[in-house]
Write an enzyme that holds these catalytic residues in place. Structure first.
Site, PDB file in Angstrom:
ATOM      1  N   ASN A 433       0.831  -1.190   0.000  1.00 56.83           N
ATOM      2  CA  ASN A 433       0.000   0.000   0.000  1.00 56.83           C
ATOM      3  C   ASN A 433       0.875   1.254   0.000  1.00 56.83           C
ATOM      4  O   ASN A 433       1.601   1.518   0.964  1.00 56.83           O
ATOM      5  CB  ASN A 433      -0.900   0.030   1.237  1.00 56.83           C
ATOM      6  CG  ASN A 433      -1.666   1.343   1.371  1.00 56.83           C
ATOM      7  OD1 ASN A 433      -2.681   1.553   0.719  1.00 56.83           O
ATOM      8  ND2 ASN A 433      -1.161   2.250   2.206  1.00 56.83           N
ATOM      9  N   GLU A 434       0.842   1.991  -1.106  1.00 55.03           N
ATOM     10  CA  GLU A 434       1.390   3.350  -1.227  1.00 55.03           C
ATOM     11  C   GLU A 434       2.906   3.446  -1.053  1.00 55.03           C
ATOM     12  O   GLU A 434       3.435   4.539  -0.838  1.00 55.03           O
ATOM     13  CB  GLU A 434       0.673   4.308  -0.266  1.00 55.03           C
ATOM     14  CG  GLU A 434      -0.805   4.465  -0.591  1.00 55.03           C
ATOM     15  CD  GLU A 434      -1.509   5.497   0.280  1.00 55.03           C
ATOM     16  OE1 GLU A 434      -0.883   6.012   1.231  1.00 55.03           O
ATOM     17  OE2 GLU A 434      -2.687   5.797   0.017  1.00 55.03           O
ATOM     18  N   ASP A 435       3.628   2.357  -1.187  1.00 52.63           N
ATOM     19  CA  ASP A 435       5.077   2.446  -1.047  1.00 52.63           C
ATOM     20  C   ASP A 435       5.730   3.128  -2.251  1.00 52.63           C
ATOM     21  O   ASP A 435       6.812   3.719  -2.125  1.00 52.63           O
ATOM     22  CB  ASP A 435       5.683   1.054  -0.827  1.00 52.63           C
ATOM     23  CG  ASP A 435       5.373   0.531   0.571  1.00 52.63           C
ATOM     24  OD1 ASP A 435       4.690   1.233   1.337  1.00 52.63           O
ATOM     25  OD2 ASP A 435       5.814  -0.592   0.883  1.00 52.63           O
ATOM     26  N   HIS A 506      -5.264   6.193  -5.851  1.00 48.90           N
ATOM     27  CA  HIS A 506      -5.842   6.602  -4.576  1.00 48.90           C
ATOM     28  C   HIS A 506      -6.144   8.090  -4.716  1.00 48.90           C
ATOM     29  O   HIS A 506      -5.222   8.904  -4.795  1.00 48.90           O
ATOM     30  CB  HIS A 506      -4.867   6.362  -3.422  1.00 48.90           C
ATOM     31  CG  HIS A 506      -4.617   4.915  -3.150  1.00 48.90           C
ATOM     32  ND1 HIS A 506      -3.825   4.483  -2.109  1.00 48.90           N
ATOM     33  CD2 HIS A 506      -5.055   3.779  -3.764  1.00 48.90           C
ATOM     34  CE1 HIS A 506      -3.789   3.157  -2.092  1.00 48.90           C
ATOM     35  NE2 HIS A 506      -4.518   2.714  -3.107  1.00 48.90           N
TER      36      HIS A 506
END
Length: 850
Positions: A433-435, A506
């Protein structure tokens, strides 16, 4: 003597203590699974961390070492060939296990179960006492995590939300606190511990299958992996509703056995709304002679699951095709449902997932900062037809890649993919997630197009690329061939993670980032929106659960701010409320306005992005997943269903927009209030119908134009009869414009659209002038009546009324809530739990009742 497999849960009889205390100073453990916070709470040694400001009073718990201990006898009725093993399904996190003063296990990964052969460590049955002592030392995750970080200074540790110490522990990231959750760093045996006895056992049972392109047959291989000695053969059975449709018997060779199968016209598994959730029972029996040593069964489902990423005029598509059916994903993100995971019951898991189906949602994304959920979660998704997007457990950070860490990550990934691969509901794995947003923010090395050498990635400033683009896809392909894998969420093939033309995005420029008006969301979508959201207060029952001082029960109190972990939440939520509503200062009114802000955000998002589902040749948007479905404690957050499973109005807004047939109406939004406040003199509006039905539907659409001031229709309705609604797509019905001869706010109207089949309204939508704060919404003439014979509430209004919300609490159930009502269109809301006809309290926008 028995040779059969036997498993005994070591649930009771445990004690715990601070590792620095006298060994005799022990306290009873309620049961295993456990984390130390629960036991301290049960023994009255800490206050409830969910109440008031108590979270900060218990932070010390995560900085201490703890010891759990129990005793148990060696079984006496077993064959001399029996092997014994202790199975630790989950140890949180830095654990040293001793059996009879012998170290049998050191574990530092919360997500890897461990099975240890203890045959030679157990006390012999002949020994008089025959009482084994099992002790587990859990070292402080906070201290150990920080120590691991310091021991590998070669890596640049970056962690958003929380401290970098979490990157030194393979532990649920949210335990260190998140922007919706408290800092409660747990330790303990968080999943069951079992003593197993066996001569030989089935270690793994799985089926690797392929459904043909025309869906007419499924073929594949059933396999077992065994552990032990003495097994001679395995018998496989595949049953459909109790009837054996495939069986085979094969010898065990080198700890394994397999059987080929093919089924004609198989019963397939579909997402709910698209077909049955048919599953087969797969059974494997392990034999020595005619003695069954071990039997394992699993429910398995067959389906074709494809992630469609094809070039088109908008960039590259991103949507799911299940059994040759394009499926628009309307759903939610899932965070762990508890700060203290052992307290999360099977029933609560089921209740949360049932709520999703009730709300017309068909996909859930398991976020990477939590855990691989227990079997009951995925089993329920299989049963209900909920598609699962499973993140691997990395979130909002730049993770290290030293050799021991990579070994642990690979074991973690393989173990959990093997545990989960029989579930047909899982249709995609994502690396994190979102790295990649971390990579972008800190300008870490990433040459997607030119550098394809995984070994070079390990030497870069973004070494975790090796995990996401080499290691994890390799594991998924080897353990679950053909299942879609996506390197991250969000990710778009090397393009910026906010690129709306490719991959998933996102969308946080509403709430976070630029804080655009939520009315702009129609133009802020992407090929798949896997996160977006808006905060809201929960209902009063939930607030009462954590307010321990009545003087703190106002929206700017320390306790209220303490329970809202979102950065700048006062400014952000306050801005959206001020921009859109007339603000009253009393607490209940502010609560209501926050809920309306969240609900309106959902309307503008789901309604418009689902419209972009389009047609089979034009899938501009493939899905929408709100951040977030649930909470891990009582709080203010982006959740649409709170910690106590109480639904916010936003839940119902999503449900209405996600109906199998949903009408939409929207006028073009003109952002004119931030400078010179001059409203538009004309507004274009569109009317359309979104369908997930697989067959054409004939329906009637009526569009009304109703004065907000008088409640009268200002002109004749636009009626469209016998419209053919396109299957599995969007049908545009009507486009027109509203023209204002005078100030539009003295001639304000709502546009009310209904979709009817055989005279019955099955979907409604109402478009309002924006922003709502300029409207005079007093004296609406709202009527509310309980219909005992129908277990329902009738709602009427003399004038268009916005945001009628009934107060919810446990024990109450509403078929709808947070509704808008126009004259001559009464709403009948099914309700359960209304005692003696006492209608729950309710309000609406600009409620003028005393």
């Amino acid at each position: 003597m028995s040779e059969e497999f036997h498993s005994q849960s070591l649930t009771h009889g445990w004690s715990f203590r601070d590792a620095n205390d006298d060994p005799e100073t022990r306290h009873p453990v309620s049961s295993i699974p456990s984390v130390v916070h629960l036991e301290l709470l049960q023994n009255g040694l800490i206050p409830d961390p969910f109440v008031g400001l108590n979270e900060s009073k218990v932070e010390w718990v995560g900085h201490r070492d703890w010891v759990y201990q129990t005793t148990f006898p060696t079984p006496t009725d077993r064959s001399p060939e029996t092997r014994y093993a202790l199975l630790f399904e989950g140890l949180d996190t830095f654990a040293t296990v001793e059996l009879n003063d012998t170290v049998i296990l050191k574990s530092d990964n919360m997500f890897i179960p461990s099975r240890v052969d203890v045959t030679d460590t157990l006390l012999p049955v002949s020994q008089k006492a025959n009482v084994n002592t099992l002790a587990i030392l859990f070292e402080s995750p906070v201290r150990r995590g920080r120590e691991v970080v310091k021991s590998h200074p070669e890596h640049r540790y970056i962690a958003h939300q929380t401290e970098v110490g979490r990157l030194g522990a393979r532990k649920a990231a949210y335990h260190w606190g998140w922007d919706w959750g408290p800092i409660l760093v747990t330790s303990g045996p968080w999943r069951p511990i079992r003593l197993e006895a066996y001569v030989d056992r089935i270690e793994d049972l799985w089926v690797q299958s392929v459904v043909s392109g025309d869906l007419s047959f499924v073929s594949g291989t059933v396999r077992v992996r065994t552990e032990g000695r003495g097994a001679e053969k395995v018998r496989f059975e595949l049953k459909d509703r109790g009837e054996i449709v495939f069986e085979a018997e094969t010898v065990v060779v080198d700890g394994g056995a397999e059987g080929k199968f093919e089924l004609r016209n198989p019963a397939l598994w579909y997402p709910h709304g698209y077909g049955e959730q048919r599953r087969y029972e797969l059974v494997a029996k392990l034999f020595r002679g005619e003695t069954v040593l071990h039997e394992v069964s699993k429910k398995v489902g067959f389906r074709r699951a494809e992630l469609m990423q094809e070039k088109d005029e908008h960039g590259q598509s991103f949507y799911f095709r299940i059994n040759n059916i394009d499926v628009f994903a309307s759903g939610s993100n899932w965070i762990p449902g508890e700060s203290f995971l052992p307290r999360l019951t099977d029933q609560k898991y089921r209740d949360y997932l049932k709520v999703m189906v009730e709300g017309n949602q068909n996909m859930i994304r398991i976020w990477g900062g939590g855990v691989f959920e227990p079997e009951i979660f995925y089993e329920t998704c299989d049963e209900l037809g909920i598609l699962v997007w499973q993140d691997f457990l990395f979130a909002c950070a730049s993770y290290p890649t030293y050799p021991a860490y990579l070994d642990s990550v690979e074991q973690e990934a393989r173990t959990n993919v093997r545990l989960l691969r029989h579930h047909p509901s899982i249709v995609i794995y994502a690396g994190n997630n979102e790295d990649y947003q971390i990579q972008q923010t800190y300008n870490l090395t990433y040459y997607y197009e030119t550098d394809k050498d995984p070994n070079s990635w390990l030497k870069s400033s973004f070494p975790a690329r090796y995990i996401y683009e080499y290691l994890l896809p390799k594991v998924v392909e080897e353990e679950c061939p053909g299942l879609p894998y996506h390197p991250s969420s969000p990710w778009g093939g090397g393009k910026h993670t906010t690129d709306p033309t490719i991959g998933d995005i996102h969308q946080w420029d509403v709430w976070h980032g630029a804080m655009h008006p939520y009315q702009n969301l129609a133009s802020m979508g992407g090929r798949f929106v896997s996160e977006f959201g808006m905060e809201a207060y929960p209902h009063m029952h939930t607030i009462d659960a954590f307010i321990d001082n009545p003087a703190e029960k106002y929206h700017q109190s320390l306790t209220m701010d303490f329970h809202n972990k979102a950065r700048d939440h006062e400014r952000r939520l306050g801005s959206y409320i001020l921009q859109n509503f007339k603000v009253k200062q009393d607490f209940k009114s502010y609560l209501h306005l926050s809920q309306l802000a969240q609900s309106e955000t959902m309307v503008f998002a789901y309604r418009s992005w689902r419209r972009q589902w389009g047609s089979a040749k034009d899938r501009r948007c493939g899905g929408v997943l709100v951040w977030q479905l649930n909470d891990c404690w009582p709080t203010m957050s982006w959740a649409i269903v709170d910690y106590f499973l109480i639904k916010k109005p936003a839940f119902y807004a999503i449900a209405r927009a996600s109906q199998p047939l949903a009408i939409g109406v929207a006028r073009t939004y003109h952002e004119w209030v931030s400078g010179h406040a001059r409203p538009p003199r004309a507004s274009r509006f569109d009317v359309w119908v979104a369908s997930s039905r697989l067959e054409p539907v004939t329906a009637t659409v009526e569009v009304r134009y109703i004065s907000i001031a008088t409640g009268e229709d200002v002109k004749s309705s636009s009626i469209f009869r016998d419209i053919s609604i396109s299957p599995n797509g969007t049908t545009d019905v009507f486009t027109d414009s509203l023209h204002y001869n005078e100030d539009p706010y003295t001639q304000s109207i709502v546009i009310s659209a209904t979709l009817s089949i055989d005279g019955a309204i099955i979907s409604r939508d109402i478009d309002w002038p924006q922003p709502l704060k300029y409207l005079n919404l007093k004296n609406r003439g709202v009527g509310v009546e309980y219909l005992a014979d129908r277990s329902a509430i009738r709602v009427t209004a003399a004038k268009p009324t916005k945001g009628i919300v009934f107060e919810e609490k446990p024990g109450l159930w509403f078929g709808d809530n947070g509704i808008d009502v126009v004259p001559r269109d009464e709403r009948i809301i099914p309700v359960r739990g209304v005692e003696r006809g006492d209608i729950p309290s309710w309000t609406y926008l600009e409620d003028d009742r005393a």
